[in-house]
Design a protein around this motif. Structure first.
Motif, PDB file in Angstrom:
ATOM      1  N   ALA A   1      45.443  38.204  44.895  1.00 38.16           N
ATOM      2  CA  ALA A   1      45.433  37.873  43.472  1.00 38.16           C
ATOM      3  C   ALA A   1      43.991  37.866  42.986  1.00 38.16           C
ATOM      4  O   ALA A   1      43.113  37.267  43.626  1.00 38.16           O
ATOM      5  N   PHE A   2      43.746  38.525  41.864  1.00 39.36           N
ATOM      6  CA  PHE A   2      42.402  38.604  41.290  1.00 39.36           C
ATOM      7  C   PHE A   2      42.468  38.233  39.827  1.00 39.36           C
ATOM      8  O   PHE A   2      43.236  38.831  39.055  1.00 39.36           O
ATOM      9  N   ALA A   3      41.682  37.224  39.439  1.00 37.18           N
ATOM     10  CA  ALA A   3      41.630  36.770  38.046  1.00 37.18           C
ATOM     11  C   ALA A   3      40.583  37.582  37.306  1.00 37.18           C
ATOM     12  O   ALA A   3      39.379  37.327  37.425  1.00 37.18           O
ATOM     13  N   ALA A   4      41.022  38.600  36.574  1.00 35.23           N
ATOM     14  CA  ALA A   4      40.082  39.430  35.825  1.00 35.23           C
ATOM     15  C   ALA A   4      39.434  38.655  34.694  1.00 35.23           C
ATOM     16  O   ALA A   4      38.242  38.825  34.398  1.00 35.23           O
ATOM     17  N   VAL A   5      40.205  37.787  34.055  1.00 34.00           N
ATOM     18  CA  VAL A   5      39.698  36.910  32.985  1.00 34.00           C
ATOM     19  C   VAL A   5      40.198  35.509  33.285  1.00 34.00           C
ATOM     20  O   VAL A   5      41.403  35.304  33.445  1.00 34.00           O
ATOM     21  N   ASP A   6      39.290  34.568  33.397  1.00 29.83           N
ATOM     22  CA  ASP A   6      39.661  33.189  33.700  1.00 29.83           C
ATOM     23  C   ASP A   6      38.842  32.251  32.838  1.00 29.83           C
ATOM     24  O   ASP A   6      37.796  31.747  33.236  1.00 29.83           O
ATOM     25  N   LYS A   7      39.311  32.049  31.623  1.00 28.75           N
ATOM     26  CA  LYS A   7      38.666  31.168  30.662  1.00 28.75           C
ATOM     27  C   LYS A   7      39.618  30.045  30.286  1.00 28.75           C
ATOM     28  O   LYS A   7      40.811  30.126  30.549  1.00 28.75           O
ATOM     29  N   PRO A   8      39.098  28.981  29.666  1.00 29.74           N
ATOM     30  CA  PRO A   8      39.991  27.859  29.333  1.00 29.74           C
ATOM     31  C   PRO A   8      41.168  28.252  28.445  1.00 29.74           C
ATOM     32  O   PRO A   8      42.249  27.676  28.566  1.00 29.74           O
ATOM     33  N   ARG A   9      40.970  29.238  27.570  1.00 32.68           N
ATOM     34  CA  ARG A   9      42.036  29.588  26.636  1.00 32.68           C
ATOM     35  C   ARG A   9      42.632  30.962  26.880  1.00 32.68           C
ATOM     36  O   ARG A   9      43.488  31.397  26.113  1.00 32.68           O
ATOM     37  N   SER A  10      42.204  31.643  27.918  1.00 35.16           N
ATOM     38  CA  SER A  10      42.764  32.961  28.224  1.00 35.16           C
ATOM     39  C   SER A  10      42.667  33.208  29.724  1.00 35.16           C
ATOM     40  O   SER A  10      41.700  32.802  30.378  1.00 35.16           O
ATOM     41  N   HIS A  11      43.706  33.852  30.251  1.00 39.45           N
ATOM     42  CA  HIS A  11      43.754  34.153  31.684  1.00 39.45           C
ATOM     43  C   HIS A  11      44.509  35.454  31.877  1.00 39.45           C
ATOM     44  O   HIS A  11      45.637  35.616  31.394  1.00 39.45           O
ATOM     45  N   VAL A  12      43.871  36.393  32.577  1.00 38.57           N
ATOM     46  CA  VAL A  12      44.475  37.671  32.923  1.00 38.57           C
ATOM     47  C   VAL A  12      44.226  37.900  34.410  1.00 38.57           C
ATOM     48  O   VAL A  12      43.077  37.858  34.862  1.00 38.57           O
ATOM     49  N   SER A  13      45.292  38.094  35.177  1.00 36.31           N
ATOM     50  CA  SER A  13      45.161  38.278  36.617  1.00 36.31           C
ATOM     51  C   SER A  13      46.050  39.416  37.082  1.00 36.31           C
ATOM     52  O   SER A  13      47.079  39.724  36.463  1.00 36.31           O
ATOM     53  N   LEU A  14      45.649  40.034  38.196  1.00 40.89           N
ATOM     54  CA  LEU A  14      46.398  41.083  38.863  1.00 40.89           C
ATOM     55  C   LEU A  14      46.831  40.570  40.232  1.00 40.89           C
ATOM     56  O   LEU A  14      46.081  39.832  40.885  1.00 40.89           O
ATOM     57  N   ARG A  15      48.009  40.974  40.688  1.00 43.11           N
ATOM     58  CA  ARG A  15      48.513  40.491  41.960  1.00 43.11           C
ATOM     59  C   ARG A  15      49.305  41.600  42.654  1.00 43.11           C
ATOM     60  O   ARG A  15      49.883  42.479  41.999  1.00 43.11           O
ATOM     61  N   SER A  16      49.321  41.528  43.979  1.00 44.34           N
ATOM     62  CA  SER A  16      50.053  42.502  44.778  1.00 44.34           C
ATOM     63  C   SER A  16      50.414  41.857  46.111  1.00 44.34           C
ATOM     64  O   SER A  16      49.784  40.880  46.543  1.00 44.34           O
ATOM     65  N   PHE A  17      51.430  42.401  46.784  1.00 41.21           N
ATOM     66  CA  PHE A  17      51.861  41.850  48.061  1.00 41.21           C
ATOM     67  C   PHE A  17      52.586  42.912  48.870  1.00 41.21           C
ATOM     68  O   PHE A  17      53.094  43.904  48.329  1.00 41.21           O
ATOM     69  N   TYR A  18      52.615  42.684  50.179  1.00 40.56           N
ATOM     70  CA  TYR A  18      53.411  43.471  51.119  1.00 40.56           C
ATOM     71  C   TYR A  18      54.077  42.498  52.075  1.00 40.56           C
ATOM     72  O   TYR A  18      53.446  41.572  52.586  1.00 40.56           O
TER      73      TYR A  18
END
Length: 662
Positions: A422-439
């Motif tokens: 999991a990688f948080a591309a944007v991690d601010k108090p009022r906005s959050h955008v993350s990418l995730r993957s699994f196997y």
């Protein structure tokens, strides 16, 4: 839950009177309290928000259940993305779930942190749960459980069922009555009371009664007539007790549960007669406990469970010797789990082990007494570096069967890995955008029914091996606009492949056999949206929607009928939507669920088609070229000629649309 109205009124009146006395007094005197409430420190797991997790997870708590107008557990499961609910018989009937096309046997069920299982059929009946006594319901994919958790909860998907936790601060009680159509009535109650220091006990129960005389249409050649289903009455009693004790840095919980159900089974539709004498009585009793403790950087876990279940089936008919057919099953399970976790810097490691002994005896010829001993171990490692979170697990499976009346399955063992990022591309108090993957790899041993059932089971079965891959994105925004409180959007794509799939095929006209001949490929996408709007002060609108697109294809025998077609009872499109309006005076909610067409078998013939659950999926209201395009595209899926048919369909649609515009 709600406080007693009488207690609230008395406390409010006393508080108002005391306030007036002190406010109107001429001489104000400082009052020093002789006793004060000490500081209470409660240590427990810090919940990880589902939108921050490396694997998809969705939860409906008490507030969400009320806002979305959920009426029962089956309705709640339909609001979870990726979940395909199979309901056998309406109110009180068997309810199982299949997540992302993998089947109910690949779905683990966690009841207050402890795994539930049914080694006889491999699927848990969700009709045993009552929504009024639950505080939350959710679904988690690909080992989303905490790093230190029972190994048996690690599966392709986990349905998390959480009971109402006892309150250690005050006494609460809740009594209600649910009434519905077709003679459905369900009174229930829940009582919670503190017991001394940092402990509490709650008692709950309900009684469900349903006549279930649903109307249906009988097609008899050119004649049709309406009938009502007979012999479907159902009643069930459920009782539950929960205990909680908060320790210094830990928590101890215990549960006792009992359910007794009696059903009349309607059977198949027989023309010109409504006689039916099939009965099914089931009982389930379990007792479980779970303990967690924190010692600095160490965390310890331990728990145990015992479950007993019985099933008595009876069919009174002259065709059987003695005038009746009786089938009796008794199932027992002993389960224990323990583990330890240690955190050092950005790393956290955990090791857990499960030991389970499951037995079943019956009055049948081949599965009169069977048993299975399972030893499961899992080594987990979590690493967090800034916005990147990586988790890895390696699980070891060891199963040993014994059967007194027939040959048993050979001992099975397997190592299965799981990796998630999991990688948080944007991690601010009022906005959050993350990418995730699994196997993830999964290992499923045959159930007792698949291995030992009379005239069906086979002792030569191999366990199923499943591999699944997923990738997704999460976007969350707080106060993006003055009138918009929050906005959460998730999108997850996945691909599953099953090897040595266990299927049952007819050996002759009367006997079926279970064998490993199947391969299944599933792929799809889950979309969710939740928005909270505030059009005016003290007003709130809550919009929630989810959509699942899944193509589950049977790849068993190339060239045969049904090869490459959508699996039986699995809609390609399904979802739900709800709108809740909360005002200072009243709260209203409107909701809907939908599903596309399905087939009762893998052979997509007109007689096995089951229509969609909404006019939009059936194409009503759409232009004729659009309906024709959809029909040709569905035919192309089964024939393996998707691209040519789609191209010709688009050309036809374009020409027709051009003519209409002219």
């Amino acid at each position: 839950m709600r406080r007693c109205a009488l207690h609230r009124g008395v406390v409010s009146a006393i508080g108002l009177w005391v306030g007036m006395v002190y406010a109107t007094a001429d001489n104000v005197v400082d009052v020093v309290p002789s006793d004060t409430l000490g500081t209470a420190i409660v240590v427990t797991h810090r919940p990880v928000a589902s939108w921050r997790s490396a694997t998809p997870a969705f939860t409906l708590d008490t507030l969400a259940l009320r806002q979305r107008g959920v009426t029962d557990v089956g309705d709640a499961l339909r609001r979870l993305p990726g979940v395909n609910l199979r309901d056998y018989g309406g109110a009180g009937g068997l309810k199982t779930v299949s997540v992302r096309g993998l089947g109910a046997a690949h779905t683990a069920v966690s009841f207050d942190g402890m795994p539930m299982s049914d080694v006889r059929s491999g699927q848990v009946d969700f009709s045993r749960f009552t929504l009024e006594n639950l505080s939350g319901l959710g679904v988690a994919m690909a080992d989303h459980a905490p790093l230190l958790s029972p190994v048996s909860t690690l599966a392709a998907a986990q349905i998390v069922v959480q009971s109402v936790s006892p309150d250690t601060a005050a006494t609460h009680h809740h009594v209600g009555l649910t009434h519905g159509a077709f003679g459905t009535a369900e009174p229930y109650f829940n009582l919670s009371s503190p017991l001394g220091h940092s402990s509490a006990l709650s008692l709950g129960g309900d009684f469900h009664y349903g006549r279930n005389d649903y109307p249906f249409t009988v097609f008899n050649g050119v004649a049709t007539h309406r009938e009502k289903r007979q012999g479907s009455r159902m009643q069930a009693w459920t009782g539950e007790a929960n205990f909680v004790k908060y320790l210094n840095g830990g928590r101890l919980t215990a549960k006792a549960y009992y359910q007794n159900t009696h059903r009349r089974l309607p059977g198949i539709v027989t023309l010109y007669t409504a006689d039916n004498h099939e009965r099914l009585a089931e009982q389930t009793a379990l007792a479980q406990t779970m303990w967690r403790q924190q010692f600095g950087a160490f965390e310890l876990m331990g728990g145990g469970k015992f479950e007993w279940a019985s099933s008595h089936y009876q069919d009174i008919d002259g065709q059987y010797p003695g005038g009746r057919l009786v089938q009796q099953y008794y199932r027992r399970e002993w389960f224990a789990t323990t583990g330890v976790a240690y955190a050092f810097g950005p790393f956290k490691a955990a090791y857990a082990v499960d030991l389970a002994r499951r037995t079943m005896n019956s009055n049948q010829q081949t599965d009169s007494h069977v048993g299975r001993t399972s030893l499961l171990q899992a080594l987990s490692l979590n690493y967090t570096l800034g916005r990147l979170t990586a988790t890895g697990r390696l699980a070891a499976h060891l199963h040993h069967d014994n059967n007194t009346a027939a040959d048993r399955l050979t001992d099975t063992r397997r190592l299965t890995p799981m990796v998630s990022l999991a990688f948080a591309a944007v991690d601010k108090p009022r906005s959050h955008v993350s990418l995730r993957s699994f196997y993830q790899e999964l290992y499923r041993v045959p159930t007792f029914t698949e291995a030992y059932y009379y005239h069906l089971g086979s002792q030569t079965l191999k366990p199923e091996l499943t591999r699944q891959v997923g990738i997704g994105a999460v976007c969350r925004f707080e106060r993006p606009a003055p009138w918009l409180t929050s906005l959460v959007f998730t999108a997850d794509g996945w691909f599953n492949r099953v090897r040595d799939r266990i299927v049952s095929i007819p050996y002759n006209l009367y006997v079926w056999r279970t064998m490993n001949v199947g391969k299944t490929v599933a792929r799809g996408m889950d979309l969710t949206l939740e928005a909270r709007l505030r059009p005016a002060e003290r007003w709130q609108l809550v919009v929630a929607a989810n959509h699942t697109l899944q193509a589950v294809e049977d790849r068993t025998l190339p060239g045969t009928i049904g090869y490459g077609c959508q699996a039986a009872y699995t809609p390609m499109h399904s979802g739900a939507a709800s709108l809740a309006c909360e005002t200072p005076w009243v709260s209203l909610s409107v909701h809907t669920t939908y599903a596309s067409e399905r087939w009762s078998t893998n052979d997509h013939t007109p007689t096995t088609r089951r229509g969609p659950l909404s006019p939009l999926q059936s194409g009503q209201g759409l232009p004729r070229p659009a309906r024709r395009l959809g029909q040709r595209f569905r035919q192309a899926i089964c024939r393996g000629e998707t691209l040519p048919y789609a191209r010709s369909g688009l050309q036809t649609f374009g020409k027709s649309l051009l003519v209409r515009l002219r």
